[in-house]
Motif scaffolding. Structure first.
Motif, PDB file in Angstrom:
ATOM      1  N   LYS A   1      40.792 -54.394 -56.842  1.00 25.94           N
ATOM      2  CA  LYS A   1      39.518 -53.751 -57.123  1.00 25.94           C
ATOM      3  C   LYS A   1      39.657 -52.653 -58.184  1.00 25.94           C
ATOM      4  N   HIS A   2      40.829 -52.026 -58.267  1.00 27.65           N
ATOM      5  CA  HIS A   2      41.049 -50.907 -59.179  1.00 27.65           C
ATOM      6  C   HIS A   2      42.374 -51.069 -59.908  1.00 27.65           C
ATOM      7  N   GLY A   3      42.507 -50.332 -60.997  1.00 24.35           N
ATOM      8  CA  GLY A   3      43.777 -50.270 -61.705  1.00 24.35           C
ATOM      9  C   GLY A   3      44.021 -51.466 -62.603  1.00 24.35           C
ATOM     10  N   ILE A   4      45.262 -51.669 -62.931  1.00 19.88           N
ATOM     11  CA  ILE A   4      45.681 -52.736 -63.840  1.00 19.88           C
ATOM     12  C   ILE A   4      45.437 -54.090 -63.184  1.00 19.88           C
ATOM     13  N   LEU A   5      44.697 -54.950 -63.854  1.00 13.93           N
ATOM     14  CA  LEU A   5      44.415 -56.281 -63.326  1.00 13.93           C
ATOM     15  C   LEU A   5      45.449 -57.315 -63.759  1.00 13.93           C
ATOM     16  N   ASN A   6      46.100 -57.074 -64.890  1.00 12.18           N
ATOM     17  CA  ASN A   6      47.112 -58.009 -65.375  1.00 12.18           C
ATOM     18  C   ASN A   6      48.196 -58.150 -64.311  1.00 12.18           C
ATOM     19  N   ARG A   7      48.351 -59.352 -63.769  1.00 10.04           N
ATOM     20  CA  ARG A   7      49.249 -59.520 -62.620  1.00 10.04           C
ATOM     21  C   ARG A   7      50.702 -59.240 -62.953  1.00 10.04           C
ATOM     22  N   GLU A   8      51.127 -59.544 -64.179  1.00 15.60           N
ATOM     23  CA  GLU A   8      52.513 -59.255 -64.541  1.00 15.60           C
ATOM     24  C   GLU A   8      52.750 -57.746 -64.613  1.00 15.60           C
TER      25      GLU A   8
END
Length: 130
Positions: A3-10
């Motif tokens: 829901k928050h922060g960096i979405l890029n999974r790597e």
């Protein structure tokens, strides 16, 4: 889904593995990537994504206790240098050649599409407690 922060999974996964004093680099599209240092390449065209946008997102998600910049940024990219002085704690300056050597110690490098000179920073992780 986050829901928050960096979405890029790597990036999110790598951030979760960082500890106190670990270093990461946020780089423009021209900084050489040392052999053996993982690179997360976010660039998709010249100038995009920009260095400042990525730095601000990283600083929202990561505790940073210090930063290193190339001395040359002061005279070759004054606008960005002024912005970084507002955003970053405990800045140290080294020659660009020394900066490139220091990137060999990074846990990983985030490559942006930035095309202005010396738009690179080494961030050293802090801790969330005192």
């Amino acid at each position: 889904m986050k829901k928050h922060g960096i979405l890029n999974r790597e990036l999110a996964g790598r951030f979760a593995k960082l500890g106190h004093t670990d270093q990461i680099v946020i780089a423009d599209c021209g900084l050489p990537i040392p052999e053996g240092v993982p690179c997360i390449d976010l660039s998709y065209k010249l100038g995009e994504p920009g260095f400042l946008a990525i730095l601000e997102a990283v600083l929202d998600d990561l505790v940073v206790e210090s930063a290193a910049l190339a001395e040359e940024i002061k005279t070759n990219n004054e606008r960005l240098s002024r912005e970084l002085m507002k955003l970053l704690p405990d800045i140290s300056y080294v020659s660009h050649e020394e900066f490139k050597r220091m990137t060999k110690n990074a846990k990983f490098i985030i490559r942006t599409g930035e095309i202005t000179p010396y738009a690179n920073v080494i961030l050293q992780c802090g801790v969330i407690f005192q």
